[in-house]
Design an enzyme around this catalytic site. Sequence first.
Site, PDB file in Angstrom:
ATOM      1  N   SER A  43      40.131  53.355 -15.842  1.00  0.00           N
ATOM      2  CA  SER A  43      41.513  52.998 -15.606  1.00  0.00           C
ATOM      3  C   SER A  43      41.507  52.736 -14.025  1.00  0.00           C
ATOM      4  O   SER A  43      41.059  53.807 -13.301  1.00  0.00           O
ATOM      5  CB  SER A  43      42.420  53.901 -16.245  1.00  0.00           C
TER       6      SER A  43
ATOM      7  N   THR B 126      50.334  53.565 -22.983  1.00  0.00           N
ATOM      8  CA  THR B 126      49.390  52.137 -23.421  1.00  0.00           C
ATOM      9  C   THR B 126      48.978  52.153 -24.877  1.00  0.00           C
ATOM     10  O   THR B 126      49.484  53.122 -25.606  1.00  0.00           O
ATOM     11  CB  THR B 126      48.042  52.116 -22.376  1.00  0.00           C
TER      12      THR B 126
ATOM     13  N   LYS C  51      52.874  52.130 -27.266  1.00  0.00           N
ATOM     14  CA  LYS C  51      53.805  51.383 -26.534  1.00  0.00           C
ATOM     15  C   LYS C  51      55.148  51.418 -27.417  1.00  0.00           C
ATOM     16  O   LYS C  51      56.123  51.247 -27.239  1.00  0.00           O
ATOM     17  CB  LYS C  51      53.587  50.087 -26.223  1.00  0.00           C
TER      18      LYS C  51
ATOM     19  N   GLU D  47      66.739  47.157 -20.203  1.00  0.00           N
ATOM     20  CA  GLU D  47      67.031  46.046 -20.764  1.00  0.00           C
ATOM     21  C   GLU D  47      65.581  45.657 -21.408  1.00  0.00           C
ATOM     22  O   GLU D  47      65.546  44.771 -22.318  1.00  0.00           O
ATOM     23  CB  GLU D  47      67.686  44.813 -19.994  1.00  0.00           C
TER      24      GLU D  47
ATOM     25  N   GLY E  73      48.164  34.051 -27.167  1.00  0.00           N
ATOM     26  CA  GLY E  73      48.219  35.367 -27.758  1.00  0.00           C
ATOM     27  C   GLY E  73      49.223  35.938 -28.240  1.00  0.00           C
ATOM     28  O   GLY E  73      50.408  35.143 -27.889  1.00  0.00           O
TER      29      GLY E  73
ATOM     30  N   ALA F 111      51.106  42.465 -25.584  1.00  0.00           N
ATOM     31  CA  ALA F 111      51.524  42.007 -24.196  1.00  0.00           C
ATOM     32  C   ALA F 111      52.138  40.578 -24.089  1.00  0.00           C
ATOM     33  O   ALA F 111      52.906  40.486 -23.133  1.00  0.00           O
ATOM     34  CB  ALA F 111      50.029  41.597 -23.535  1.00  0.00           C
TER      35      ALA F 111
ATOM     36  N   TYR G  18      42.738  41.949 -15.725  1.00  0.00           N
ATOM     37  CA  TYR G  18      42.593  42.144 -14.217  1.00  0.00           C
ATOM     38  C   TYR G  18      41.202  42.697 -13.980  1.00  0.00           C
ATOM     39  O   TYR G  18      40.690  42.888 -12.896  1.00  0.00           O
ATOM     40  CB  TYR G  18      43.376  43.351 -13.654  1.00  0.00           C
TER      41      TYR G  18
ATOM     42  N   GLY H 269      45.478  38.992 -12.769  1.00  0.00           N
ATOM     43  CA  GLY H 269      45.920  39.856 -13.427  1.00  0.00           C
ATOM     44  C   GLY H 269      46.042  41.344 -12.668  1.00  0.00           C
ATOM     45  O   GLY H 269      47.174  41.872 -13.006  1.00  0.00           O
TER      46      GLY H 269
END
Length: 283
Positions: free
Chosen positions: A16, A63, A67, A79, A126, A130, A226, A247
């Site tokens: 990470s 993650t 989530k 929101e 997709g 995400a 990314y 990304g």
Amino acid sequence: MENYKLALIGYPLGHSLSPVLYETAFKDLGLEGTYEILPTESEDLISRIKFLRSHKYYGFNVTIPHKVPVTLFLSKYDEYVNMTGSVNCVKIEEDSSLSGYNTDVWGFCEAIKDVDLVGKSAAVMGTGGAARAICAGLYSKGISKIDIYTRNVINSKETIETLRRRFDKIKINAIQLSLMDTLEDIDILVNTTPLGMKNFDENNSPVQDKQIESLKDEAIVYDIVYNPLKTPLISKALKYNKKIVYGLDMLVYQAVRAMEIWCGKRPDANLMKVKAMEKFIIN
């Protein structure tokens, strides 16, 4: 001086960039803090949250696969959580209650904050978690139509219907990926799939040369993957002189927003991005 204890929970976590981003942010803001990587399987989520509360953490990132489940533990949320039904940032309040945020949406939008998308059209690759954040971001940017490309329209029906209910002012079309033809009417193309990701499917792109070439000259290609920085999709976009968004930009900006939520201060995004890119070069 306060010592901000922060963490990332999820499983599997692997490598990470988050520690580099937050360590850079602490240094930039003159704050003391730590950022830990805490692998947490689904059956350990409740005990992990108890641990974070009892050990005086200020907050944590979330993650896959937590989530959505983490929303059950929140006392309040922003929101974007309401729009997406998912959380990636949690602040532990003084009374130990949890406040949830979706900084992915903010990060996605911040990377294109100067781009006018009102009344325009988007293509989203997709239908995973995400994709919800990206659709929420596009909605907040005033997009009027989203074509969502999926490998299996039938299996994606429930997700598509959920998106249509949540973003009822947008025309949302579900299209079989194998039937993609031209993208000539698209103003922004966003990849939310893991295609192109290092150690996953790094040699593949969800969109081929023909479709990239068909995009308008001013269209934007935005890949939320990314690692690597230059994915196959980004490489194709550069080949045809399209505007691109990496990304890494979204990753950095969502971290900037998270620091603001936890610590009340906004770190230098450019500095964080440079440090992250140095990490890529070293590795």
